[in-house]
Design an enzyme around this catalytic site. Structure first.
Site, mmCIF file in Angstrom:
data_model
loop_
_atom_site.group_PDB
_atom_site.id
_atom_site.type_symbol
_atom_site.label_atom_id
_atom_site.label_comp_id
_atom_site.label_asym_id
_atom_site.label_seq_id
_atom_site.Cartn_x
_atom_site.Cartn_y
_atom_site.Cartn_z
ATOM 1 N N ASN A 1 10.924 -16.127 -20.739
ATOM 2 C CA ASN A 1 10.598 -14.976 -19.901
ATOM 3 C C ASN A 1 11.875 -14.157 -19.774
ATOM 4 O OD1 ASN A 1 9.766 -13.181 -17.911
ATOM 5 N ND2 ASN A 1 10.017 -14.653 -16.252
ATOM 6 N N GLY A 2 11.775 -12.848 -19.963
ATOM 7 C CA GLY A 2 12.960 -11.996 -19.869
ATOM 8 C C GLY A 2 13.105 -11.172 -21.134
ATOM 9 N N LYS B 1 -2.595 2.341 -5.684
ATOM 10 C CA LYS B 1 -3.632 1.298 -5.726
ATOM 11 C C LYS B 1 -4.793 1.734 -6.624
ATOM 12 C CE LYS B 1 -1.775 -1.225 -4.434
ATOM 13 N NZ LYS B 1 -0.528 -1.593 -3.813
ATOM 14 N N ARG C 1 1.171 -13.621 -13.332
ATOM 15 C CA ARG C 1 2.467 -13.070 -13.747
ATOM 16 C C ARG C 1 2.387 -12.281 -15.047
ATOM 17 N NH1 ARG C 1 6.822 -15.358 -11.180
ATOM 18 N NH2 ARG C 1 8.127 -14.683 -12.905
ATOM 19 N N TRP D 1 3.343 -11.380 -20.742
ATOM 20 C CA TRP D 1 3.207 -9.944 -20.467
ATOM 21 C C TRP D 1 4.121 -9.271 -21.489
ATOM 22 C CZ3 TRP D 1 6.581 -6.058 -18.390
ATOM 23 C CH2 TRP D 1 5.922 -4.906 -17.925
ATOM 24 N N HIS E 1 2.668 24.727 -3.125
ATOM 25 C CA HIS E 1 3.822 25.170 -3.913
ATOM 26 C C HIS E 1 3.622 24.939 -5.411
ATOM 27 C CE1 HIS E 1 6.135 26.044 -0.309
ATOM 28 N NE2 HIS E 1 5.652 24.906 0.185
ATOM 29 N N CYS F 1 6.237 -12.683 -17.493
ATOM 30 C CA CYS F 1 5.652 -13.883 -18.109
ATOM 31 C C CYS F 1 5.736 -15.054 -17.141
ATOM 32 C CB CYS F 1 6.418 -14.241 -19.371
ATOM 33 S SG CYS F 1 6.502 -12.885 -20.536
ATOM 34 N N GLU G 1 -3.755 1.615 -10.316
ATOM 35 C CA GLU G 1 -3.572 0.250 -10.825
ATOM 36 C C GLU G 1 -4.880 -0.485 -11.043
ATOM 37 O OE1 GLU G 1 0.155 -1.877 -8.845
ATOM 38 O OE2 GLU G 1 -1.227 -1.091 -7.362
ATOM 39 N N GLU H 1 1.056 5.330 -1.651
ATOM 40 C CA GLU H 1 0.706 3.921 -1.868
ATOM 41 C C GLU H 1 -0.797 3.789 -2.176
ATOM 42 O OE1 GLU H 1 1.594 1.182 -2.629
ATOM 43 O OE2 GLU H 1 0.285 -0.320 -1.766
ATOM 44 N N LYS I 1 2.579 -9.319 -12.128
ATOM 45 C CA LYS I 1 2.879 -9.422 -10.702
ATOM 46 C C LYS I 1 4.346 -9.167 -10.390
ATOM 47 C CE LYS I 1 1.851 -10.300 -6.443
ATOM 48 N NZ LYS I 1 1.232 -9.163 -5.749
#
Ligand code: F6R
Length: 606
Positions: free
Chosen positions: A100-101, A480, A27, A74, A499, A2, A483, A476, A601
């Site tokens: 926030n938290g 991307k 955020r 968020w 395998h 947040c 996301e 990576e 973020k």
């Protein structure tokens, strides 16, 4: 996570507060709200959706006042609903709070407050805060004491800001394990989860530490300890970032802008003093055991570090994802933990570092955000200097971290004796070619990448494969795509495929293979074997590679040909190509590039 902001001024603040929360929207962006104090008390308006839409719908700009707080959410506790959006109020609406938290004991607190006839409207953990403060006020406590008494009851993590009708000239705020920064202006002061909240208005800032609360007026601020109310004196710091750096600058999306900024951010990473890099290398080489850590993209950056430390310095230093670190790796006295983090606020990574410090391990971090918790927590900090990364998807920060880790590996190679000074010189020269290679690639190949994306974006299932250093690159690159384009993409070592996962290969599953340079003989040949195995089972191969000979191979269903580059830097060139491909996948599929669904973020919760 947040975003919190607040402004108190001798002038009306509505426009600035709205702008401030818009600048924090990266955020978290499922809902938002503002509380502004006017002659009737805090007026709260909030709703679900992006800030611009909610502002229009809820007529934010028609609110008027000199003091206010705002929030962009968020969701953690409770769905995305107007009631769960912040600010939250107490029963009589005289106190408004943003948070926030995560308040981990909120259920117990809520039960107790309900028994005392408090009425709750939302499903959030945050709503207990204004009610707790109200409960202390009922007992006759002054507002400041009630605020700090309530804080003492909270378990978990919080950055909190409060405005109250009875004290319209003050914003109260507090921090514990979620970031909070005070900005200092002229007859106007600010509060934000990070600098972007107020960088357009001031560059003077005070970073709050855990266990502190502050009272801010338009004329000043006072910081005190939550525990005993004793005053805390802080240094005012100057923010080096510029407001312009946080703007889109003509690009349609921050993601594209930040991809194009990479030649510059690599140059900044190359300009970090050799002394700073040597201090990281020394920590890795001289310790009893050393570990690299990060999470999400920064875990993959750490893995790149692992591979280069092996090849350049002959060191075996594992990269461990910070969310699993403590359960798998008991680091203690004599050990060294090097963390990588763009925000410097990531809960999982901070948890590792705090525990490592408790157990007397030495800690270090490569961090982008100035003044962040991590930058101040560890024994050695290397600031990567990549500038603000606004897109939720990390690109330029990750590449810079990889460059710093490669430099660290080269210095470690000198210390272990695997490299001579002449080797170092040659390798640094190769690294210095990277900005030019990236900028040429972006300028000359962008249309090819766009066309490849248009041809391939309708495929919903992908395997991204690579060997050696191209394995973390594949991971990576796959992250991307997930996301930003929401395509199912699994990153995997190319050698691992046979395998088990090979059973999935058919004409519908697309395999994107990162092919090493031909100079890396063994690795190149082994990657070719994986491609053959895929083709033998009727699979479809897209390759990102640099071999002019392979470009003509019938094994290829599609490809992206990279410019020639030394093996040392080719994985990073391939990474940039894959970032651009993800971007064009996303735009082709009409995704919300800078604010993809469900993401935030900086993830400051467990
Ligand atoms: C991916 C992404 C995340 C972050 C991760 C760690 O694009 O941005 O995976 O890399 O949440 O964040 P930091 O680097 O801020 O510690």
């Amino acid at each position: 996570m947040c975003g919190i902001s607040g402004i108190i001024s001798s002038n009306t603040i509505t426009k600035k507060l709205l702008n401030s929360i818009q600048n924090l929207e990266y955020r978290g962006y499922d809902s938002c709200g503002m509380a502004i104090i006017n002659s009737h008390g805090p007026v709260i308006r909030k709703n679900i959706g992006h800030v611009a839409d909610v502002a229009e719908k809820e007529l934010f700009l028609s609110m008027d006042g000199y003091v206010g707080i705002a929030h962009t959410r968020w969701a953690t506790h409770g769905g995305v609903t107007p009631a769960n959006a912040h600010p939250h109020a107490n029963c009589d609406g005289s106190i408004a709070v943003v948070h926030n938290g995560i308040i981990s004991n909120y259920l117990d607190l809520k039960q107790t407050l309900i028994k005392k006839r408090h009425h709750f409207i939302s499903e959030t953990d945050s709503e207990v805060i204004p009610h707790l403060i109200e409960e202390y006020r009922k007992g006759g406590m002054p507002l400041e004491s009630a605020f700090s008494a309530a804080l003492k009851e909270l378990e978990g993590s919080f950055a909190v800001a409060m405005v109250a009708y009875e004290e319209p000239g003050r914003i109260f705020c507090a921090k514990h394990e979620s970031p909070l920064i005070i900005g200092l202006g002229n007859n106007e002061n600010y509060l934000g989860s990070d600098f972007n909240a107020f960088i357009e208005y001031t560059k003077d800032a005070v970073v709050m530490d855990d266990g502190e609360y502050a009272i801010i007026s338009n004329e000043g601020y006072a910081i005190k300890r939550i525990g005993d109310g004793s005053p805390v004196l802080k240094k005012v710091m100057q923010i080096e970032w510029d407001a312009e750096m946080s703007k889109k600058g003509g690009f349609p999306h921050y993601m594209l802008k930040e991809i194009y900024e990479q030649p510059e951010t690599v140059n900044k990473a190359l300009a970090i003093s050799q002394e700073a890099i040597i201090s990281l290398a020394r920590g890795l080489v001289d310790s009893r055991r050393a570990f690299l850590t990060g999470v999400g993209t920064t875990f993959y950056a750490a893995q790149i570090g692992q591979y280069y430390l092996a090849s350049e310095a002959g060191l075996s230093i594992p990269a461990i994802s910070s969310d699993e670190f403590l359960e798998s790796t008991p680091a203690g006295e004599g050990d060294f933990v090097l963390a990588v983090s763009q925000s410097g606020e990531t809960y999982d990574t901070l948890r590792v570092l705090r525990e490592a410090k408790n157990r007397k391990a030495k800690t270090a971090a490569i961090v982008n955000v100035i003044g962040s918790t991590m930058a101040r927590l560890v024994d050695t900090t290397v600031m990567q200097g990549s500038g603000p990364e606004i897109c939720v998807i990390s690109t330029k920060a990750a590449l810079a971290q990889m460059v710093i880790l490669i430099r660290t590996a080269i210095e470690a190679g000198i210390i272990t004796g695997k490299l001579t000074p002449a080797d170092r010189k040659a390798k640094l020269k190769q690294l210095e070619t990277l900005p030019g290679l990236i900028s040429d690639f972006l300028n000359e190949h962008s249309a090819f990448v766009h066309n490849l994306a248009k041809r391939q974006a309708h495929h919903h299932n992908w395997l991204y494969l690579g060997r050696g250093k191209y394995y973390p690159i594949a991971l990576e690159a796959a992250l991307k795509v997930k996301e930003v384009a929401y395509l199912h993409t699994e990153g995997m070592p190319a050698g691992f495929l046979k395998h088990g996962t090979i059973a999935l290969i058919d004409e519908k599953l697309k395999c994107l293979v990162f092919v090493p340079t031909e100079k890396e003989h063994e690795l190149y040949k082994m990657t070719m074997s994986s491609i053959e195995e895929i083709k033998a089972r009727g699979g479809s191969v897209v390759a990102i590679h640099s071999s002019r000979a392979f470009a003509k191979s019938p094994l290829l269903d599609d490809q992206l040909l990279l410019p020639s580059a030394p093996p040392l830097v080719m994985p990073l060139v391939a990474l940039v190509a894959s970032q651009l491909l993800s971007y064009f996948f996303a735009t082709t599929l009409g995704r919300n590039v800078d604010k993809p669904r469900a993401l935030a973020k900086s993830v400051t919760v467990a």
